[in-house]
Design an enzyme around this catalytic site. Structure first.
Site, mmCIF file in Angstrom:
data_model
loop_
_atom_site.group_PDB
_atom_site.id
_atom_site.type_symbol
_atom_site.label_atom_id
_atom_site.label_comp_id
_atom_site.label_asym_id
_atom_site.label_seq_id
_atom_site.Cartn_x
_atom_site.Cartn_y
_atom_site.Cartn_z
ATOM 1 N N CYS A 32 -16.650 21.905 -7.265
ATOM 2 C CA CYS A 32 -16.892 20.489 -7.516
ATOM 3 C C CYS A 32 -17.199 19.749 -6.215
ATOM 4 O O CYS A 32 -16.310 19.518 -5.398
ATOM 5 C CB CYS A 32 -15.660 19.909 -8.223
ATOM 6 S SG CYS A 32 -15.507 18.106 -8.171
ATOM 7 N N CYS A 35 -15.378 16.470 -5.517
ATOM 8 C CA CYS A 35 -13.981 16.729 -5.148
ATOM 9 C C CYS A 35 -13.867 16.914 -3.639
ATOM 10 O O CYS A 35 -12.957 16.390 -2.990
ATOM 11 C CB CYS A 35 -13.451 17.982 -5.845
ATOM 12 S SG CYS A 35 -13.448 17.876 -7.639
#
Lengths: 108, 331
Positions: A32, A35
């Site tokens: 991700c 993230c």
């Protein structure tokens, strides 16, 4: 992510639900991008509010129970816990100011 | 440790860090303009950070991953001396010789020229339930969130390339992907449309619009309406991925710069010159038509060259920064 305390399905209750101070839980994934972008911001919060709140990370790939339990369907999902309950959720990578505003109750 | 940005008036400030912003940075840095790039505190790299394989950026015969492409552009800009900061611009004052940006930290940055490369934001459906359920089953990013819908049924709203990409990616996880399009024809490119139409996990529902998104703690169903007959129906899905287009990010400048009827920043002809002197714009914030990484990169290059001419004209009053001859001479 790298330097936030890692919490797992096994340690969630002790580290988060039973914590005496509020806990901000970052649900993240290695794949991700947002993230990764968010993690320096969370690390800053962890440092600035050390002792008053805990900031921890849960890798969604490795902790399916926590993912299901808290109905996480996007990463990053940042959940604020106080006295064992979710009090606020922030979805997506947000700038520091937004996180401070959303979690103002926990951070004060 | 980096110098405080407020310690000098810079030659050029670049707002944004997608292909347009980074290409402008590469060219401006190579022209010794020491550009400052405000890349975004959590959004650096732009939209390509959320994509997987980029198959159509020229120069990569075997495709390249979006994040890798953007990180390479950043490295390239750094190599030539660009100063790239992961900060957000919260305010811009452009209508003066020395322009000023205010950052999320409260710092201010002054520069003689500004390149606006803020791109465009995903468009929302603007229906009840969308806002409340964003991050709870409503998503704009299949690569980000598809993982959580393994074995489930999800919807994709849209009919362009993005919608096809989202749908195809979701087939890796979802059991069923239902594409909802308000017309009866896709506007996606031939290659993407064919791939999606041929996929056994993807079902198409035509002439359909989403009226509302239902669910208490998570998406449970969609309230649909047939755009031809007006008939309404309910579709049970666990998630809905919205891919209906983008809106140019002009919030910071809408009250200062002229915009086009499409809402993009107006620029003069094929240049990057906006309606204010010393202010240039590139990438999706200017372009609602092509919106490709390569067209954005190209326009970022042009913006840096326009900046260079502009700064030269400030230093040499006889130089005309906008003349075609000058543009051709530098080309």
């Amino acid at each position: 992510m790298v330097s936030l305390t890692a919490v797992t399905d096994e340690t969630f209750t002790t580290e988060v639900l039973d914590s005496e101070i509020p806990v901000i839980v970052d649900f993240w994934a290695p794949w991700c991008g947002p993230c990764r972008a968010l993690s320096p911001v969370l690390e800053q919060l962890a440092a600035e509010y050390q002792g008053r709140i805990k900031v921890v990370g849960v890798n969604v790939d490795e902790n399916p129970e926590s993912v299901t339990r808290f109905a996480v369907v996007t990463v990053p999902s940042v959940l604020g816990f106080s006295a064992g309950h979710v009090v606020r959720q922030v979805k997506g990578a947000q700038p520091k100011k937004v996180l401070q505003e959303e979690f103002a109750d926990l951070l004060s | 440790m980096a110098d405080p940005l407020s310690s000098e008036t810079h030659d050029v400030l670049i707002v944004g860090s997608g292909p347009a912003g980074f290409t402008a940075a590469i060219y401006a840095a190579r022209a010794n303009l020491r550009p400052v790039v405000i890349a975004g505190s959590v959004t650096a790299g732009g939209e390509l950070m959320n994509t997987t394989e980029v198959e159509n950026f020229p120069g990569f015969a075997e495709s390249i991953m979006g994040p890798e492409l953007m990180m390479t552009m950043e490295q390239q800009a750094l190599r030539f001396g660009a100063d790239i900061r992961r900060e957000d611009v919260t305010d811009l004052v452009l209508d003066r010789p020395v322009k000023q940006a205010t950052l999320g930290t409260g710092e201010t940055v002054q520069a003689r020229a500004v390149v606006l490369a803020t791109g465009s934001a995903y468009r929302g459906l603007q229906v009840p339930g969308e806002k409340e359920l964003t991050g709870f089953g409503v998503s704009w990013c299949a690569t980000c969130d598809g993982f959580f819908f393994t074995g489930r049924t999800v919807a994709v709203v849209g009919g362009g390339d993005s919608a096809m990409e989202e749908a195809l990616f979701l087939t890796k996880f979802a059991d069923q992907v239902i594409v909802l399009h308000r017309r009866d024809q896709l506007r996606a490119s031939r290659i993407m449309a064919d791939r999606a139409l041929a996929h056994e996990k993807i079902r198409f529902v035509w002439n359909t619009e989403v009226v509302a998104i239902n669910g208490s703690d998570a998406v449970e169903s969609l309230h649909l309406r047939d755009t031809v007959s007006g008939q309404e129906s309910r579709l049970e899905v666990s998630g809905v991925f919205v891919a209906i287009g983008h809106d140019p990010r002009v919030d910071l400048v809408a009250d200062q710069l002229e915009l086009t009827p499409q809402g993009t920043v107006w620029v003069e002809g094929r240049s990057s010159r906006t309606s204010l002197p010393g202010v240039f714009a590139a990438g999706d914030v200017v372009d609602a038509t092509y919106r490709q990484a390569i067209t954005a990169a190209g326009s970022g290059c042009a913006a840096a060259i326009d900046v260079e001419h502009w700064l030269s004209s400030l230093d040499d009053p006889h130089a005309d920064p906008g003349s075609e001859e000058l543009s051709a001479a530098v080309a």
